[in-house]
Design an enzyme around this catalytic site. Sequence first.
Site, PDB file in Angstrom:
ATOM      1  N   CYS A  29      -4.374  -0.194   2.011  1.00 21.72           N
ATOM      2  CA  CYS A  29      -2.972   0.149   2.301  1.00 21.72           C
ATOM      3  C   CYS A  29      -2.042  -0.663   1.400  1.00 21.72           C
ATOM      4  CB  CYS A  29      -2.706  -0.135   3.783  1.00 21.72           C
ATOM      5  SG  CYS A  29      -0.970  -0.140   4.259  1.00 21.72           S
ATOM      6  N   CYS A  32       0.719  -2.611   3.105  1.00 23.98           N
ATOM      7  CA  CYS A  32       0.114  -3.729   3.846  1.00 23.98           C
ATOM      8  C   CYS A  32      -0.087  -4.921   2.919  1.00 23.98           C
ATOM      9  CB  CYS A  32      -1.243  -3.338   4.428  1.00 23.98           C
ATOM     10  SG  CYS A  32      -1.187  -2.013   5.639  1.00 23.98           S
TER      11      CYS A  32
END
Length: 104
Positions: A29, A32
């Site tokens: 991600c 993230c």
Amino acid sequence: MAIQFTDETAKAAIESGKVVVIDFWATWCGPCMQLGPIVEELAEKYEGKAIIGKLNIDEQTEVVAENRIRSIPTVLFFKDGEVQARSVGYVGLSELEAKLLPLL
């Protein structure tokens, strides 16, 4: 330094009743990975005042399911064993602090 939570350590921290901040993330991600250093900075800044860490959703699934995490990154703010605030998506340090400070 942010704690690397497991399902067990996250549950124990939440059940302690203390202020706990968990960043739900995954290695694949992009947002993230951008949020990671911000969570680290938050952990250093509020060390001793709150338990702050990260939980990899691909490796630990119980706490993810219990809190109905649907999108990542998601940061949950707990106090007294209950979710008090939630942040979804990439945000800056000031936005995380705005959710954390009222709980301290």
